[in-house]
Design an enzyme around this catalytic site. Structure first.
Site, PDB file in Angstrom:
ATOM      1  N   SER A 121       0.801  -1.224   0.000  1.00 14.01           N
ATOM      2  CA  SER A 121       0.000   0.000   0.000  1.00 14.01           C
ATOM      3  C   SER A 121       0.833   1.273   0.000  1.00 14.01           C
ATOM      4  O   SER A 121       0.305   2.350  -0.307  1.00 14.01           O
ATOM      5  CB  SER A 121      -0.939   0.021   1.216  1.00 14.01           C
ATOM      6  OG  SER A 121      -0.212  -0.133   2.417  1.00 14.01           O
ATOM      7  N   ASP A 134      -2.684   7.709   8.820  1.00 12.46           N
ATOM      8  CA  ASP A 134      -3.640   6.794   9.449  1.00 12.46           C
ATOM      9  C   ASP A 134      -2.999   5.822  10.440  1.00 12.46           C
ATOM     10  O   ASP A 134      -3.630   4.841  10.837  1.00 12.46           O
ATOM     11  CB  ASP A 134      -4.384   5.996   8.375  1.00 12.46           C
ATOM     12  CG  ASP A 134      -3.437   5.179   7.488  1.00 12.46           C
ATOM     13  OD1 ASP A 134      -2.224   5.153   7.774  1.00 12.46           O
ATOM     14  OD2 ASP A 134      -3.912   4.573   6.516  1.00 12.46           O
ATOM     15  N   HIS A 178       0.385   4.693   7.216  1.00 10.97           N
ATOM     16  CA  HIS A 178       0.887   5.425   6.058  1.00 10.97           C
ATOM     17  C   HIS A 178       1.100   6.895   6.415  1.00 10.97           C
ATOM     18  O   HIS A 178       0.576   7.376   7.420  1.00 10.97           O
ATOM     19  CB  HIS A 178      -0.105   5.313   4.900  1.00 10.97           C
ATOM     20  CG  HIS A 178      -0.540   3.907   4.634  1.00 10.97           C
ATOM     21  ND1 HIS A 178      -1.698   3.366   5.183  1.00 10.97           N
ATOM     22  CD2 HIS A 178       0.033   2.919   3.913  1.00 10.97           C
ATOM     23  CE1 HIS A 178      -1.821   2.108   4.793  1.00 10.97           C
ATOM     24  NE2 HIS A 178      -0.787   1.809   4.029  1.00 10.97           N
TER      25      HIS A 178
END
Length: 376
Positions: free
Chosen positions: A29, A337, A340
């Site tokens: 991600s 978050d 990240h």
């Protein structure tokens, strides 16, 4: 000195703007620009990480990125004068040869370095997000080549002239292990397996003709809000200067040192190939140690988007969930978050990497880049 000479001599320019005509990316991600979003549509998955406010500051407000805006790979592409790297998974009516000639991204949010069977057999763990691994991404790349570049000779030239970004990957594996309650000592034996998976992919890409590969290490895990929230009660030693968990950062350093050792060995076997280690850990820690210096007035550890708590991280209310909320000024936070970074933080990390001293050999000795702080 010999390696740097090879790097400088190998640099070329396309239309006077870029050292590379394309970027090929693998990872999780931290680099995913929309593959997980497409998988969620295909399999009808409801993932908070793909919901608003993720992507709120991106150009088209898309939620395919795990941040409020651009990622490291986006800033790298922009600095090289290339289009943002499109995800491999896309609408079928798109012409691959046109869409992917300047780059293609195989990174998937939640992707693991190890095949899912490894952690399932060893620890009974099942990836809650996807069964896509680094090996699967490599197979996607192989399968896509005929539609991108046609014959074998053209494909080898395409591969040889492209910039490969192999990672960051491995953090998902560690997330699964640590969040399941395993200690550092229990996770350490998996590090060589994860590094070997990355090395195997690099070697296979080199056999296919890759000439320039950027290989990132992992982030300082002990500074991520998810780890501080989940593991803090068990790992009470905090760095007084940063508030990060010492044991987890030492673990990340160990992983990165092992990866670098393996990269040195690859360089010795392939002296004409550019193997560049990207120190995501060091480039991030420079910001985390002095967040105020870089304009992050809300600090480095507390997340902008989350479900409450000391670090604004609630594993039952992740960013994107209905019960979570986002801050009004993401550019004053390092953490988006708890896993990240914000666009502002990613931009500085990218600048540290591709214009600074956090790549080995330095990327700027291979190809000049410019990541302008004024283009936020």
């Amino acid at each position: 000195m010999i390696v740097i000479t090879v790097l400088v001599n190998s640099c070329f320019y396309v239309n006077g703007t870029s050292c590379f005509p394309s970027i090929i990316s693998f990872g999780d991600s931290l680099a995913d620009t929309g593959n997980m979003k497409q998988l969620a549509l295909i399999f009808d998955l409801q993932l908070p990480a793909l919901s608003w406010p993720n992507g709120e500051d991106f150009y088209d407000h898309s939620t395919g990125r795990s941040s409020n805006g651009r990622l490291i790979i986006d800033f790298l592409a922009e600095s090289l004068g290339l289009p943002l790297v499109p995800p491999f998974l896309h609408d079928k009516d798109i012409d691959n040869a046109v869409a992917f000639r300047q780059g293609v991204n195989f990174a998937v949010g939640g992707a693991s370095a190890l095949d899912p069977s490894v952690l399932l057999e060893a620890k009974g763990l099942v990836n809650p997000t996807t069964n896509v691994s680094l090996r699967v991404q490599l197979e996607w790349f192989k399968q896509s080549l005929p539609s991108i570049c046609g014959n074998a000779s053209d494909c080898r030239n395409f591969i040889g002239s492209s910039l490969f970004l192999v990672g960051e990957i491995g953090q998902t594996d560690y997330n699964m292990l640590y969040f399941d309650g395993n200690s550092v000592n229990e996770v350490v034996p998996f590090v060589p397996l994860i590094v070997d998976s990355i090395v195997s992919t690099i070697n296979e890409l080199i056999e296919m003709g890759a000439q320039t590969l950027v290989v990132p290490g992992i982030l300082p895990l002990g500074c991520l809000g998810t780890y501080l929230t989940t593991c803090g009660s068990e790992m009470q030693k905090y760095d007084p200067a940063t508030g990060c968990l010492i044991a987890l950062n030492e673990f990340a350093e160990y992983q990165n040192e092992l990866l670098q050792t393996k990269l040195i060995q690859i360089r010795e076997l392939h002296p004409n190939v550019n193997i560049i280690y990207a120190d995501y850990y060091g480039a991030s820690m420079q910001i985390i140690r002095s967040p105020d210096k870089f304009g992050f007035t809300n600090g480095a550890l507390k997340a902008c988007c989350g479900g409450g708590g000391l670090y604004n991280v609630n594993m039952s209310a992740n960013c994107g969930a209905e019960s979570a909320s986002a801050c009004d000024q993401p550019d004053t936070y390092v953490s988006w978050d708890g896993v990240h970074f914000t666009e502002a933080a990613y931009k500085l990390v990218a600048r540290n990497l591709f214009e600074g001293a956090f790549t080995t050999p330095q990327f700027n000795s291979l190809c000049h880049t410019s990541i302008l702080l004024s283009s936020m």
